[in-house]
Motif scaffolding. Structure first.
Motif, PDB file in Angstrom:
ATOM      1  N   MET A   1       0.847  -1.173   0.000  1.00 35.46           N
ATOM      2  CA  MET A   1       0.000   0.000   0.000  1.00 35.46           C
ATOM      3  C   MET A   1       0.896   1.241   0.000  1.00 35.46           C
ATOM      4  O   MET A   1       1.879   1.302   0.736  1.00 35.46           O
ATOM      5  N   ASN A   2       0.535   2.199  -0.789  1.00 33.89           N
ATOM      6  CA  ASN A   2       1.276   3.447  -0.906  1.00 33.89           C
ATOM      7  C   ASN A   2       1.197   4.230   0.411  1.00 33.89           C
ATOM      8  O   ASN A   2       0.198   4.187   1.121  1.00 33.89           O
ATOM      9  N   ILE A   3       2.256   4.960   0.743  1.00 31.03           N
ATOM     10  CA  ILE A   3       2.298   5.717   1.994  1.00 31.03           C
ATOM     11  C   ILE A   3       1.251   6.831   2.005  1.00 31.03           C
ATOM     12  O   ILE A   3       0.671   7.140   3.037  1.00 31.03           O
ATOM     13  N   LYS A   4       0.964   7.411   0.844  1.00 32.11           N
ATOM     14  CA  LYS A   4      -0.063   8.450   0.773  1.00 32.11           C
ATOM     15  C   LYS A   4      -1.449   7.868   1.026  1.00 32.11           C
ATOM     16  O   LYS A   4      -2.305   8.527   1.616  1.00 32.11           O
ATOM     17  N   THR A   5      -1.660   6.629   0.622  1.00 29.44           N
ATOM     18  CA  THR A   5      -2.926   5.957   0.893  1.00 29.44           C
ATOM     19  C   THR A   5      -3.084   5.690   2.382  1.00 29.44           C
ATOM     20  O   THR A   5      -4.166   5.868   2.946  1.00 29.44           O
ATOM     21  N   LYS A   6      -2.006   5.272   3.034  1.00 30.08           N
ATOM     22  CA  LYS A   6      -2.041   5.042   4.478  1.00 30.08           C
ATOM     23  C   LYS A   6      -2.356   6.331   5.236  1.00 30.08           C
ATOM     24  O   LYS A   6      -3.147   6.335   6.172  1.00 30.08           O
ATOM     25  N   VAL A   7      -1.745   7.434   4.812  1.00 28.37           N
ATOM     26  CA  VAL A   7      -1.992   8.722   5.465  1.00 28.37           C
ATOM     27  C   VAL A   7      -3.438   9.150   5.265  1.00 28.37           C
ATOM     28  O   VAL A   7      -4.076   9.675   6.179  1.00 28.37           O
ATOM     29  N   PHE A   8      -3.978   8.913   4.084  1.00 27.02           N
ATOM     30  CA  PHE A   8      -5.381   9.231   3.828  1.00 27.02           C
ATOM     31  C   PHE A   8      -6.291   8.420   4.744  1.00 27.02           C
ATOM     32  O   PHE A   8      -7.264   8.954   5.295  1.00 27.02           O
ATOM     33  N   ILE A   9      -5.980   7.148   4.943  1.00 29.04           N
ATOM     34  CA  ILE A   9      -6.788   6.302   5.824  1.00 29.04           C
ATOM     35  C   ILE A   9      -6.659   6.762   7.275  1.00 29.04           C
ATOM     36  O   ILE A   9      -7.652   6.818   8.010  1.00 29.04           O
ATOM     37  N   TYR A  10      -5.442   7.128   7.721  1.00 28.98           N
ATOM     38  CA  TYR A  10      -5.258   7.663   9.072  1.00 28.98           C
ATOM     39  C   TYR A  10      -6.088   8.930   9.270  1.00 28.98           C
ATOM     40  O   TYR A  10      -6.750   9.108  10.294  1.00 28.98           O
ATOM     41  N   GLN A  11      -6.058   9.808   8.281  1.00 29.07           N
ATOM     42  CA  GLN A  11      -6.809  11.059   8.359  1.00 29.07           C
ATOM     43  C   GLN A  11      -8.310  10.791   8.422  1.00 29.07           C
ATOM     44  O   GLN A  11      -9.035  11.399   9.200  1.00 29.07           O
ATOM     45  N   LEU A  12      -8.777   9.864   7.601  1.00 28.97           N
ATOM     46  CA  LEU A  12     -10.192   9.522   7.573  1.00 28.97           C
ATOM     47  C   LEU A  12     -10.649   8.913   8.896  1.00 28.97           C
ATOM     48  O   LEU A  12     -11.697   9.283   9.428  1.00 28.97           O
ATOM     49  N   LEU A  13      -9.855   8.002   9.442  1.00 29.49           N
ATOM     50  CA  LEU A  13     -10.224   7.358  10.706  1.00 29.49           C
ATOM     51  C   LEU A  13     -10.190   8.332  11.879  1.00 29.49           C
ATOM     52  O   LEU A  13     -11.061   8.289  12.757  1.00 29.49           O
ATOM     53  N   SER A  14      -9.202   9.224  11.898  1.00 30.09           N
ATOM     54  CA  SER A  14      -9.155  10.201  12.983  1.00 30.09           C
ATOM     55  C   SER A  14     -10.317  11.188  12.888  1.00 30.09           C
ATOM     56  O   SER A  14     -10.892  11.593  13.900  1.00 30.09           O
ATOM     57  N   PHE A  15     -10.674  11.566  11.664  1.00 33.20           N
ATOM     58  CA  PHE A  15     -11.823  12.456  11.484  1.00 33.20           C
ATOM     59  C   PHE A  15     -13.105  11.767  11.943  1.00 33.20           C
ATOM     60  O   PHE A  15     -13.919  12.360  12.650  1.00 33.20           O
ATOM     61  N   ALA A  16     -13.287  10.511  11.551  1.00 34.09           N
ATOM     62  CA  ALA A  16     -14.496   9.767  11.933  1.00 34.09           C
ATOM     63  C   ALA A  16     -14.564   9.545  13.436  1.00 34.09           C
ATOM     64  O   ALA A  16     -15.656   9.574  14.026  1.00 34.09           O
ATOM     65  N   ALA A  17     -13.407   9.326  14.077  1.00 31.13           N
ATOM     66  CA  ALA A  17     -13.382   9.102  15.517  1.00 31.13           C
ATOM     67  C   ALA A  17     -13.857  10.326  16.294  1.00 31.13           C
ATOM     68  O   ALA A  17     -14.405  10.198  17.394  1.00 31.13           O
ATOM     69  N   PHE A  18     -13.668  11.501  15.750  1.00 32.99           N
ATOM     70  CA  PHE A  18     -14.156  12.715  16.394  1.00 32.99           C
ATOM     71  C   PHE A  18     -15.563  13.082  15.925  1.00 32.99           C
ATOM     72  O   PHE A  18     -16.386  13.534  16.709  1.00 32.99           O
ATOM     73  N   PHE A  19     -15.837  12.927  14.639  1.00 29.69           N
ATOM     74  CA  PHE A  19     -17.093  13.406  14.066  1.00 29.69           C
ATOM     75  C   PHE A  19     -18.301  12.628  14.579  1.00 29.69           C
ATOM     76  O   PHE A  19     -19.310  13.235  14.966  1.00 29.69           O
ATOM     77  N   ILE A  20     -18.245  11.318  14.568  1.00 32.45           N
ATOM     78  CA  ILE A  20     -19.414  10.502  14.915  1.00 32.45           C
ATOM     79  C   ILE A  20     -19.875  10.733  16.360  1.00 32.45           C
ATOM     80  O   ILE A  20     -21.058  11.014  16.595  1.00 32.45           O
ATOM     81  N   PRO A  21     -18.975  10.655  17.356  1.00 28.80           N
ATOM     82  CA  PRO A  21     -19.451  10.949  18.725  1.00 28.80           C
ATOM     83  C   PRO A  21     -19.934  12.386  18.898  1.00 28.80           C
ATOM     84  O   PRO A  21     -20.912  12.633  19.619  1.00 28.80           O
ATOM     85  N   LEU A  22     -19.243  13.341  18.246  1.00 31.11           N
ATOM     86  CA  LEU A  22     -19.674  14.732  18.363  1.00 31.11           C
ATOM     87  C   LEU A  22     -21.058  14.950  17.776  1.00 31.11           C
ATOM     88  O   LEU A  22     -21.866  15.705  18.326  1.00 31.11           O
ATOM     89  N   ARG A  23     -21.332  14.302  16.663  1.00 28.39           N
ATOM     90  CA  ARG A  23     -22.641  14.457  16.024  1.00 28.39           C
ATOM     91  C   ARG A  23     -23.761  13.989  16.945  1.00 28.39           C
ATOM     92  O   ARG A  23     -24.776  14.654  17.104  1.00 28.39           O
ATOM     93  N   PHE A  24     -23.566  12.825  17.560  1.00 25.04           N
ATOM     94  CA  PHE A  24     -24.589  12.311  18.469  1.00 25.04           C
ATOM     95  C   PHE A  24     -24.670  13.134  19.756  1.00 25.04           C
ATOM     96  O   PHE A  24     -25.759  13.345  20.300  1.00 25.04           O
TER      97      PHE A  24
END
Length: 76
Positions: A1-24
């Motif tokens: 897996m490309n390093i840029k793809t890994k960084v994109f996944i890290y960014q997406l997961l960190s965003f989701a970890a904050f967004f979902i609980p905050l939304r509720f």
């Protein structure tokens, strides 16, 4: 897996970890309705979530993380 793809996944997961609980939490504790709940959660998440970035150096590509709760930029 490309390093840029890994960084994109890290960014997406960190965003989701904050967004979902905050939304509720915003929908439970406030009287906002409609599009304002996810919009407010989005804005707060943009501020609180860590930012990941790939920087190409002489040694190769490196991953760096910047977070509002940490003063220094960390290399991963």
């Amino acid at each position: 897996m490309n390093i840029k793809t890994k960084v994109f996944i890290y960014q997406l997961l960190s965003f989701a970890a904050f967004f979902i609980p905050l939304r509720f939490a915003i929908s439970y504790f406030s009287s906002l309705e409609g599009i304002w709940i996810p919009f407010l959660a989005f804005v707060i998440t943009l501020i609180l979530a860590p930012k990941f970035q790939v920087i190409t150096t002489k040694e190769g590509s490196k991953v760096f993380m910047k977070w509002i709760f940490s003063k220094e930029i960390k290399e991963l």
